[in-house]
Scaffold this motif. Sequence first.
Motif, PDB file in Angstrom:
ATOM      1  N   VAL A 163      -3.838   8.642  -6.479  1.00 54.46           N
ATOM      2  CA  VAL A 163      -3.289   9.945  -6.836  1.00 54.46           C
ATOM      3  C   VAL A 163      -4.429  10.809  -7.353  1.00 54.46           C
ATOM      4  CG1 VAL A 163      -0.971   9.100  -7.393  1.00 54.46           C
ATOM      5  CG2 VAL A 163      -2.683   9.252  -9.200  1.00 54.46           C
ATOM      6  N   ASP A 164      -4.226  12.112  -7.330  1.00 51.87           N
ATOM      7  CA  ASP A 164      -5.192  13.012  -7.951  1.00 51.87           C
ATOM      8  C   ASP A 164      -5.184  12.753  -9.455  1.00 51.87           C
ATOM      9  OD1 ASP A 164      -5.605  14.041  -5.430  1.00 51.87           O
ATOM     10  OD2 ASP A 164      -4.615  15.954  -5.817  1.00 51.87           O
ATOM     11  N   ALA A 165      -6.331  12.901 -10.073  1.00 52.96           N
ATOM     12  CA  ALA A 165      -6.515  12.551 -11.479  1.00 52.96           C
ATOM     13  C   ALA A 165      -5.439  13.078 -12.427  1.00 52.96           C
ATOM     14  CB  ALA A 165      -7.900  12.980 -11.947  1.00 52.96           C
ATOM     15  N   LEU A 183       0.848  -1.184   0.000  1.00 46.51           N
ATOM     16  CA  LEU A 183       0.000   0.000   0.000  1.00 46.51           C
ATOM     17  C   LEU A 183       0.886   1.238   0.000  1.00 46.51           C
ATOM     18  CD1 LEU A 183      -2.752   1.379   0.249  1.00 46.51           C
ATOM     19  CD2 LEU A 183      -2.560   1.129   2.722  1.00 46.51           C
ATOM     20  N   ILE A 184       0.604   2.144  -0.915  1.00 48.15           N
ATOM     21  CA  ILE A 184       1.348   3.394  -1.018  1.00 48.15           C
ATOM     22  C   ILE A 184       0.337   4.523  -0.940  1.00 48.15           C
ATOM     23  CG2 ILE A 184       2.890   4.788  -2.441  1.00 48.15           C
ATOM     24  CD1 ILE A 184       3.851   2.121  -3.697  1.00 48.15           C
ATOM     25  N   HIS A 185       0.514   5.389   0.052  1.00 46.79           N
ATOM     26  CA  HIS A 185      -0.426   6.499   0.145  1.00 46.79           C
ATOM     27  C   HIS A 185       0.217   7.735   0.724  1.00 46.79           C
ATOM     28  CE1 HIS A 185      -1.412   5.870   4.460  1.00 46.79           C
ATOM     29  NE2 HIS A 185      -1.413   4.588   4.193  1.00 46.79           N
ATOM     30  N   ARG A 186      -0.601   8.752   0.921  1.00 48.88           N
ATOM     31  CA  ARG A 186      -0.154  10.086   1.323  1.00 48.88           C
ATOM     32  C   ARG A 186      -0.110  10.229   2.841  1.00 48.88           C
ATOM     33  NH1 ARG A 186      -1.205  14.166  -2.280  1.00 48.88           N
ATOM     34  NH2 ARG A 186       0.124  15.345  -0.881  1.00 48.88           N
ATOM     35  N   ALA A 187       0.527  11.294   3.288  1.00 54.54           N
ATOM     36  CA  ALA A 187       0.632  11.606   4.706  1.00 54.54           C
ATOM     37  C   ALA A 187      -0.744  11.917   5.293  1.00 54.54           C
ATOM     38  CB  ALA A 187       1.569  12.799   4.902  1.00 54.54           C
ATOM     39  N   LYS A 188      -0.859  11.828   6.598  1.00 52.52           N
ATOM     40  CA  LYS A 188      -2.137  12.044   7.279  1.00 52.52           C
ATOM     41  C   LYS A 188      -2.733  13.419   7.006  1.00 52.52           C
ATOM     42  CE  LYS A 188      -1.302   8.687  10.883  1.00 52.52           C
ATOM     43  NZ  LYS A 188      -1.081   8.412  12.297  1.00 52.52           N
ATOM     44  N   TYR A 196     -13.814  12.259  -5.620  1.00 54.52           N
ATOM     45  CA  TYR A 196     -13.297  13.553  -6.046  1.00 54.52           C
ATOM     46  C   TYR A 196     -13.355  14.501  -4.857  1.00 54.52           C
ATOM     47  CZ  TYR A 196     -18.088  15.266  -6.214  1.00 54.52           C
ATOM     48  OH  TYR A 196     -19.361  15.621  -5.882  1.00 54.52           O
ATOM     49  N   GLY A 197     -12.636  15.561  -4.953  1.00 56.99           N
ATOM     50  CA  GLY A 197     -12.658  16.586  -3.915  1.00 56.99           C
ATOM     51  C   GLY A 197     -12.538  17.948  -4.560  1.00 56.99           C
ATOM     52  N   TYR A 198     -12.979  18.949  -3.855  1.00 56.71           N
ATOM     53  CA  TYR A 198     -12.859  20.326  -4.303  1.00 56.71           C
ATOM     54  C   TYR A 198     -11.587  20.929  -3.729  1.00 56.71           C
ATOM     55  CZ  TYR A 198     -17.705  20.386  -5.920  1.00 56.71           C
ATOM     56  OH  TYR A 198     -18.870  20.151  -6.597  1.00 56.71           O
ATOM     57  N   GLY A 241      -5.143  16.080   1.704  1.00 57.42           N
ATOM     58  CA  GLY A 241      -6.544  16.160   1.322  1.00 57.42           C
ATOM     59  C   GLY A 241      -6.977  14.964   0.495  1.00 57.42           C
ATOM     60  N   SER A 242      -6.074  14.440  -0.339  1.00 60.10           N
ATOM     61  CA  SER A 242      -6.384  13.241  -1.124  1.00 60.10           C
ATOM     62  C   SER A 242      -6.656  12.063  -0.194  1.00 60.10           C
ATOM     63  CB  SER A 242      -5.224  12.890  -2.053  1.00 60.10           C
ATOM     64  OG  SER A 242      -4.970  13.926  -2.955  1.00 60.10           O
ATOM     65  N   ARG A 243      -5.827  11.943   0.836  1.00 65.46           N
ATOM     66  CA  ARG A 243      -6.017  10.858   1.806  1.00 65.46           C
ATOM     67  C   ARG A 243      -7.357  11.016   2.519  1.00 65.46           C
ATOM     68  NH1 ARG A 243      -1.778   8.277   6.056  1.00 65.46           N
ATOM     69  NH2 ARG A 243      -3.276   7.520   7.567  1.00 65.46           N
ATOM     70  N   ALA A 244      -7.728  12.242   2.870  1.00 70.45           N
ATOM     71  CA  ALA A 244      -9.011  12.481   3.531  1.00 70.45           C
ATOM     72  C   ALA A 244     -10.171  12.075   2.624  1.00 70.45           C
ATOM     73  CB  ALA A 244      -9.121  13.947   3.937  1.00 70.45           C
ATOM     74  N   THR A 245     -10.072  12.374   1.344  1.00 70.75           N
ATOM     75  CA  THR A 245     -11.124  12.000   0.396  1.00 70.75           C
ATOM     76  C   THR A 245     -11.254  10.485   0.310  1.00 70.75           C
ATOM     77  OG1 THR A 245     -10.842  14.025  -0.879  1.00 70.75           O
ATOM     78  CG2 THR A 245     -11.886  12.169  -2.013  1.00 70.75           C
ATOM     79  N   ILE A 246     -10.129   9.784   0.196  1.00 68.05           N
ATOM     80  CA  ILE A 246     -10.162   8.314   0.136  1.00 68.05           C
ATOM     81  C   ILE A 246     -10.745   7.753   1.424  1.00 68.05           C
ATOM     82  CG2 ILE A 246      -8.738   6.224  -0.002  1.00 68.05           C
ATOM     83  CD1 ILE A 246      -9.091   7.707  -2.694  1.00 68.05           C
ATOM     84  N   SER A 247     -10.355   8.309   2.564  1.00 68.77           N
ATOM     85  CA  SER A 247     -10.884   7.854   3.850  1.00 68.77           C
ATOM     86  C   SER A 247     -12.402   8.008   3.899  1.00 68.77           C
ATOM     87  CB  SER A 247     -10.234   8.642   4.986  1.00 68.77           C
ATOM     88  OG  SER A 247     -10.798   8.269   6.228  1.00 68.77           O
TER      89      SER A 247
END
Length: 133
Positions: A56-58, A6-11, A88-90, A14-20
């Motif tokens: 990742v972001d699109a 698993l490879i993901h972003r730091a806590k 998606y996120g704004y 915002g991308s991680r928050a969207t996935i969560s």
Amino acid sequence: DQKITLIHRAKSSGSRATISDVVLKGAAFTDDAVIQDSNGAVRAAIASTPGSIGYVDAPYADDSVKILKFDGVEYSPQNIIDGKYPIYGYGHMYTKGEPTGAVKAFIDYILSDEFQNSQVEKLGFIPVSKMKK
């Protein structure tokens, strides 16, 4: 038939928050993962690590990685606009108090039809004017 990495972003991402929120429905991420500080670093790590998965972001998704469907729906800007693809996120801008001067002018320009209709899609994002309210 290989180990999944698993490879993901730091806590703070915002991308991680969207996935969560959307994918994990608020469940916690595992700490047994490779953490990267940027979308580009996540993409590069996924592309070079057999058996890896991440997000990742699109605009960062390219031919070096495989884009997976979510609930049977493939990613596309139109699928987001049509409400078929929920990940998606704004982007957000924050100011202390009401913006004035150059800050207000910058925000007004970013939200203007001129910028939204000429630059946003070139950068790989969806203009806010195309999103359903």
